[in-house]
Design an enzyme around this catalytic site. Structure first.
Site, PDB file in Angstrom:
ATOM      1  N   LYS A  14       0.966  -1.171   0.210  1.00 19.52           N
ATOM      2  CA  LYS A  14      -0.040   0.013  -0.081  1.00 19.52           C
ATOM      3  C   LYS A  14       0.732   1.127   0.060  1.00 19.52           C
ATOM      4  O   LYS A  14       0.545   2.251  -0.709  1.00 19.52           O
ATOM      5  CB  LYS A  14      -1.129   0.082   1.220  1.00 19.52           C
ATOM      6  CG  LYS A  14      -1.772  -1.281   1.220  1.00 19.52           C
ATOM      7  CD  LYS A  14      -2.964  -0.865   2.216  1.00 19.52           C
ATOM      8  CE  LYS A  14      -2.498  -1.124   3.712  1.00 19.52           C
ATOM      9  NZ  LYS A  14      -1.687  -2.247   4.216  1.00 19.52           N
ATOM     10  N   ARG A  89      -9.676   0.911   9.289  1.00 19.74           N
ATOM     11  CA  ARG A  89      -9.442  -0.628   9.452  1.00 19.74           C
ATOM     12  C   ARG A  89     -10.315  -1.411  10.357  1.00 19.74           C
ATOM     13  O   ARG A  89     -10.227  -2.460  10.661  1.00 19.74           O
ATOM     14  CB  ARG A  89      -7.979  -0.862  10.328  1.00 19.74           C
ATOM     15  CG  ARG A  89      -6.776  -0.840   9.558  1.00 19.74           C
ATOM     16  CD  ARG A  89      -5.832  -0.962  10.414  1.00 19.74           C
ATOM     17  NE  ARG A  89      -4.433  -1.696  10.189  1.00 19.74           N
ATOM     18  CZ  ARG A  89      -3.230  -0.878   9.725  1.00 19.74           C
ATOM     19  NH1 ARG A  89      -3.344   0.351   9.386  1.00 19.74           N
ATOM     20  NH2 ARG A  89      -2.222  -1.747   9.459  1.00 19.74           N
ATOM     21  N   ARG A 128      11.371  -6.504   4.785  1.00 20.38           N
ATOM     22  CA  ARG A 128      11.150  -5.055   5.266  1.00 20.38           C
ATOM     23  C   ARG A 128      11.527  -4.677   6.559  1.00 20.38           C
ATOM     24  O   ARG A 128      12.504  -3.673   6.724  1.00 20.38           O
ATOM     25  CB  ARG A 128       9.732  -4.623   5.115  1.00 20.38           C
ATOM     26  CG  ARG A 128       9.366  -2.972   5.202  1.00 20.38           C
ATOM     27  CD  ARG A 128       8.080  -2.647   5.008  1.00 20.38           C
ATOM     28  NE  ARG A 128       7.142  -3.018   5.920  1.00 20.38           N
ATOM     29  CZ  ARG A 128       6.022  -2.723   5.943  1.00 20.38           C
ATOM     30  NH1 ARG A 128       5.292  -2.260   4.859  1.00 20.38           N
ATOM     31  NH2 ARG A 128       5.208  -2.966   6.990  1.00 20.38           N
ATOM     32  N   ARG A 134      11.714  -1.275  11.201  1.00 24.00           N
ATOM     33  CA  ARG A 134      10.384  -1.165  12.014  1.00 24.00           C
ATOM     34  C   ARG A 134      10.556  -2.546  13.057  1.00 24.00           C
ATOM     35  O   ARG A 134      10.475  -3.418  12.396  1.00 24.00           O
ATOM     36  CB  ARG A 134       9.305  -1.252  11.004  1.00 24.00           C
ATOM     37  CG  ARG A 134       8.875   0.078  10.609  1.00 24.00           C
ATOM     38  CD  ARG A 134       7.517   0.163   9.740  1.00 24.00           C
ATOM     39  NE  ARG A 134       6.446  -0.742  10.018  1.00 24.00           N
ATOM     40  CZ  ARG A 134       5.390  -0.392   9.616  1.00 24.00           C
ATOM     41  NH1 ARG A 134       5.267   0.223   8.245  1.00 24.00           N
ATOM     42  NH2 ARG A 134       4.313  -1.169  10.318  1.00 24.00           N
ATOM     43  N   ARG A 146      -0.558  -8.896  13.602  1.00 25.27           N
ATOM     44  CA  ARG A 146      -0.966  -7.955  12.600  1.00 25.27           C
ATOM     45  C   ARG A 146      -1.991  -8.513  11.549  1.00 25.27           C
ATOM     46  O   ARG A 146      -3.000  -8.076  11.212  1.00 25.27           O
ATOM     47  CB  ARG A 146       0.289  -7.216  12.190  1.00 25.27           C
ATOM     48  CG  ARG A 146       0.704  -6.248  13.156  1.00 25.27           C
ATOM     49  CD  ARG A 146       2.062  -5.639  12.519  1.00 25.27           C
ATOM     50  NE  ARG A 146       2.019  -5.076  11.560  1.00 25.27           N
ATOM     51  CZ  ARG A 146       3.219  -4.994  10.823  1.00 25.27           C
ATOM     52  NH1 ARG A 146       4.401  -5.463  11.055  1.00 25.27           N
ATOM     53  NH2 ARG A 146       3.317  -4.166   9.297  1.00 25.27           N
TER      54      ARG A 146
HETATM   55  P1  AMP Z   1       0.680   0.338   8.990  1.00 27.77           P
HETATM   56  O1  AMP Z   1       1.845   1.149   8.918  1.00 27.77           O
HETATM   57  O2  AMP Z   1      -0.516   0.763   8.336  1.00 27.77           O
HETATM   58  O3  AMP Z   1       1.013  -1.113   8.859  1.00 27.77           O
HETATM   59  O4  AMP Z   1       0.482   0.637  10.561  1.00 27.77           O
HETATM   60  C1  AMP Z   1       1.417   0.223  11.661  1.00 27.77           C
HETATM   61  C2  AMP Z   1       0.488   0.066  12.885  1.00 27.77           C
HETATM   62  O5  AMP Z   1      -0.206   1.302  13.276  1.00 27.77           O
HETATM   63  C3  AMP Z   1      -0.762  -1.029  13.044  1.00 27.77           C
HETATM   64  O6  AMP Z   1      -0.230  -2.171  13.152  1.00 27.77           O
HETATM   65  C4  AMP Z   1      -1.591  -0.396  14.176  1.00 27.77           C
HETATM   66  O7  AMP Z   1      -0.974  -0.685  15.203  1.00 27.77           O
HETATM   67  C5  AMP Z   1      -1.215   1.082  13.823  1.00 27.77           C
HETATM   68  N1  AMP Z   1      -2.429   1.456  13.026  1.00 27.77           N
HETATM   69  C6  AMP Z   1      -2.106   2.023  11.635  1.00 27.77           C
HETATM   70  N2  AMP Z   1      -3.411   2.555  11.215  1.00 27.77           N
HETATM   71  C7  AMP Z   1      -4.191   2.216  12.060  1.00 27.77           C
HETATM   72  C8  AMP Z   1      -5.609   2.281  11.885  1.00 27.77           C
HETATM   73  N3  AMP Z   1      -6.391   2.770  11.080  1.00 27.77           N
HETATM   74  N4  AMP Z   1      -6.589   1.852  13.125  1.00 27.77           N
HETATM   75  C9  AMP Z   1      -5.921   1.261  14.108  1.00 27.77           C
HETATM   76  N5  AMP Z   1      -4.498   1.189  14.404  1.00 27.77           N
HETATM   77  C10 AMP Z   1      -3.862   1.609  13.153  1.00 27.77           C
END
Ligand code: AMP
Length: 191
Positions: A14, A89, A128, A134, A146
């Site tokens: 994404k 989400r 990654r 990360r 996740r």
């Molecule tokens: P991402 O970079 O989108 O993979 O997000 C990394 C982490 O941030 C996720 O595993 C969640 O802990 C948190 N996170 C990001 N976006 C959301 C969301 N829309 N709702 C809840 N938690 C989020």
């Protein structure tokens, strides 16, 4: 306006595809993961609270991410459109997003869903983790959590957008450019 929800499990691509799409279509990129990581880096109270959940691979509470998206929408009144990456989400987030956009006399144009199988996702995320550092990409059990969070809380949003006639599946395997071409064909066809 062109408002796209870019959907898919962690590691589906994404972020990579968002960067290319915002350039081609002059959109504003709203990634809740990026916003949360910048709060963590800045050491804010919100960042400190979010970090524990993120490091465990759990979702951050709806109210927090909805509030973040609301202020980013307000901060970009001239935008030609938005790419929502990693948001919504949960069903509550999707409903809140519809309301926020309605308040701005606009709506989601389409949901583009990148489809990638589990083994490929885990391989990409572990890779990654080595490059990006990360912490939530470094450990296979956190990655698995996740993906479980995604399957339980996020994947059902497919139905939400299907009901609205906005769901489009895209094969998320191939070269970055091949996937980008499929995304663009879909956008151009529906826009
Ligand atoms: P991402 O970079 O989108 O993979 O997000 C990394 C982490 O941030 C996720 O595993 C969640 O802990 C948190 N996170 C990001 N976006 C959301 C969301 N829309 N709702 C809840 N938690 C989020």
């Amino acid at each position: 306006m062109l408002n796209i929800v870019l959907f898919g499990p962690p590691g589906a691509g994404k972020g990579t595809q968002s960067d290319k799409l915002i350039n081609k279509y002059s959109l504003v990129h709203l990634s809740t993961g990026d916003i949360l990581r910048s709060e963590v880096a800045a050491g804010t109270q919100l960042g400190l609270e979010a970090k524990k959940l993120m490091d465990a691979g759990n979702l951050v509470p709806d109210e927090i991410v909805i509030g973040m998206i609301s202020s980013k929408l307000d901060a970009n009144p001239q935008a030609k459109g938005f790419i929502f990456d990693g948001f919504p989400r949960t069903a509550k987030q999707a409903e809140a997003l519809d309301k926020l956009l309605e308040g701005k006399k606009t709506s989601i144009s389409m949901m583009l869903a990148l489809e990638v199988d589990n083994d490929e996702l885990i391989k990409r995320l572990l890779n990654r983790g080595k490059l990006s550092g990360r912490s939530d990409d470094a450990d296979e059990s956190i990655i698995q959590n996740r993906i479980t969070e995604y399957n339980n809380k996020t994947a059902p949003l497919k139905d939400y957008y299907t009901h609205q006639g906005k769901f489009r599946a895209i094969m998320g395997v191939g070269t970055v450019d091949e996937i980008f071409t499929s995304l663009c064909s879909n956008i151009d066809l529906n826009n």
